[in-house]
Design an enzyme around this catalytic site. Sequence first.
Site, PDB file in Angstrom:
ATOM      1  N   CYS A  61       0.806  -1.225   0.000  1.00 17.19           N
ATOM      2  CA  CYS A  61       0.000   0.000   0.000  1.00 17.19           C
ATOM      3  C   CYS A  61       0.840   1.275   0.000  1.00 17.19           C
ATOM      4  O   CYS A  61       0.317   2.355  -0.229  1.00 17.19           O
ATOM      5  CB  CYS A  61      -0.961   0.000   1.188  1.00 17.19           C
ATOM      6  SG  CYS A  61      -0.138   0.002   2.787  1.00 17.19           S
ATOM      7  N   HIS A  98      -2.908  11.538  15.409  1.00 19.11           N
ATOM      8  CA  HIS A  98      -3.451  10.707  14.335  1.00 19.11           C
ATOM      9  C   HIS A  98      -2.284   9.884  13.806  1.00 19.11           C
ATOM     10  O   HIS A  98      -1.252  10.439  13.422  1.00 19.11           O
ATOM     11  CB  HIS A  98      -4.051  11.573  13.223  1.00 19.11           C
ATOM     12  CG  HIS A  98      -4.371  10.794  11.989  1.00 19.11           C
ATOM     13  ND1 HIS A  98      -5.438   9.939  11.916  1.00 19.11           N
ATOM     14  CD2 HIS A  98      -3.753  10.744  10.783  1.00 19.11           C
ATOM     15  CE1 HIS A  98      -5.473   9.396  10.708  1.00 19.11           C
ATOM     16  NE2 HIS A  98      -4.450   9.868  10.008  1.00 19.11           N
ATOM     17  N   HIS A 101      -4.764   4.149  10.045  1.00 19.24           N
ATOM     18  CA  HIS A 101      -6.013   3.391  10.095  1.00 19.24           C
ATOM     19  C   HIS A 101      -5.712   1.909  10.260  1.00 19.24           C
ATOM     20  O   HIS A 101      -4.618   1.447   9.929  1.00 19.24           O
ATOM     21  CB  HIS A 101      -6.833   3.611   8.820  1.00 19.24           C
ATOM     22  CG  HIS A 101      -7.319   5.014   8.685  1.00 19.24           C
ATOM     23  ND1 HIS A 101      -6.536   6.019   8.125  1.00 19.24           N
ATOM     24  CD2 HIS A 101      -8.482   5.600   9.050  1.00 19.24           C
ATOM     25  CE1 HIS A 101      -7.210   7.158   8.148  1.00 19.24           C
ATOM     26  NE2 HIS A 101      -8.396   6.929   8.710  1.00 19.24           N
ATOM     27  N   ASP A 105      -7.694  -6.642   6.522  1.00 18.35           N
ATOM     28  CA  ASP A 105      -7.107  -7.388   5.404  1.00 18.35           C
ATOM     29  C   ASP A 105      -5.623  -7.694   5.623  1.00 18.35           C
ATOM     30  O   ASP A 105      -4.854  -7.797   4.680  1.00 18.35           O
ATOM     31  CB  ASP A 105      -7.309  -6.620   4.095  1.00 18.35           C
ATOM     32  CG  ASP A 105      -6.628  -5.246   4.102  1.00 18.35           C
ATOM     33  OD1 ASP A 105      -6.001  -4.875   5.126  1.00 18.35           O
ATOM     34  OD2 ASP A 105      -6.727  -4.540   3.089  1.00 18.35           O
ATOM     35  N   ARG A 113      -4.349  -5.075   9.576  1.00 21.03           N
ATOM     36  CA  ARG A 113      -3.294  -4.277   8.958  1.00 21.03           C
ATOM     37  C   ARG A 113      -3.367  -2.879   9.543  1.00 21.03           C
ATOM     38  O   ARG A 113      -4.257  -2.101   9.231  1.00 21.03           O
ATOM     39  CB  ARG A 113      -3.468  -4.214   7.441  1.00 21.03           C
ATOM     40  CG  ARG A 113      -2.499  -3.261   6.758  1.00 21.03           C
ATOM     41  CD  ARG A 113      -2.569  -3.346   5.234  1.00 21.03           C
ATOM     42  NE  ARG A 113      -3.889  -3.131   4.699  1.00 21.03           N
ATOM     43  CZ  ARG A 113      -4.324  -1.990   4.145  1.00 21.03           C
ATOM     44  NH1 ARG A 113      -3.526  -0.936   4.069  1.00 21.03           N
ATOM     45  NH2 ARG A 113      -5.547  -1.909   3.668  1.00 21.03           N
ATOM     46  N   CYS A 115      -2.170   0.340   9.170  1.00 20.31           N
ATOM     47  CA  CYS A 115      -1.559   1.125   8.100  1.00 20.31           C
ATOM     48  C   CYS A 115      -1.270   2.514   8.648  1.00 20.31           C
ATOM     49  O   CYS A 115      -2.181   3.323   8.844  1.00 20.31           O
ATOM     50  CB  CYS A 115      -2.522   1.170   6.912  1.00 20.31           C
ATOM     51  SG  CYS A 115      -1.853   2.004   5.489  1.00 20.31           S
TER      52      CYS A 115
END
Length: 144
Positions: A61, A98, A101, A105, A113, A115
């Site tokens: 990704c 922050h 996310h 998957d 995951r 990410c």
Amino acid sequence: MANKDELKKRLTEVQFHVTQNNGTEPPFQNEYWNEYKDGIYVDIVSGKPLFSSKDKFDAGCGWPSFSKPLHEEEMIEKEDTSHYMIRTEIRSRTADSHLGHVFNDGQAPTGLRYCMNSAALKFIPKEKLEEEGYGEYLKLFHKK
């Protein structure tokens, strides 16, 4: 915790945007998406340990992805409905940064995951854990 003015002085523009304004850095153009040395990743704002390189994997990704956090209690999950999607945002409990996310998957053993944005993280290589005050995490990298 540091106030916004202090953070603006201490963090880069991208780090501030990501951690304080729920931003996202570009995929494949960030510091840790393809970093695979042994070490831990800490919150760039608070310094709290978040992830181990042992739980990092290439999700394709363009952002650093992990199967699990080092300490679940440092993760806050919030529903994120921005960008016409329903996602689960991950924030750090201590600094309310922050981070990124979490998705369903991922790989075994969790199927998750995490990410994350590189800009929300600081990588501490195994060789520097002791001197940077994270010596207790050296045990993660001892051969069994």
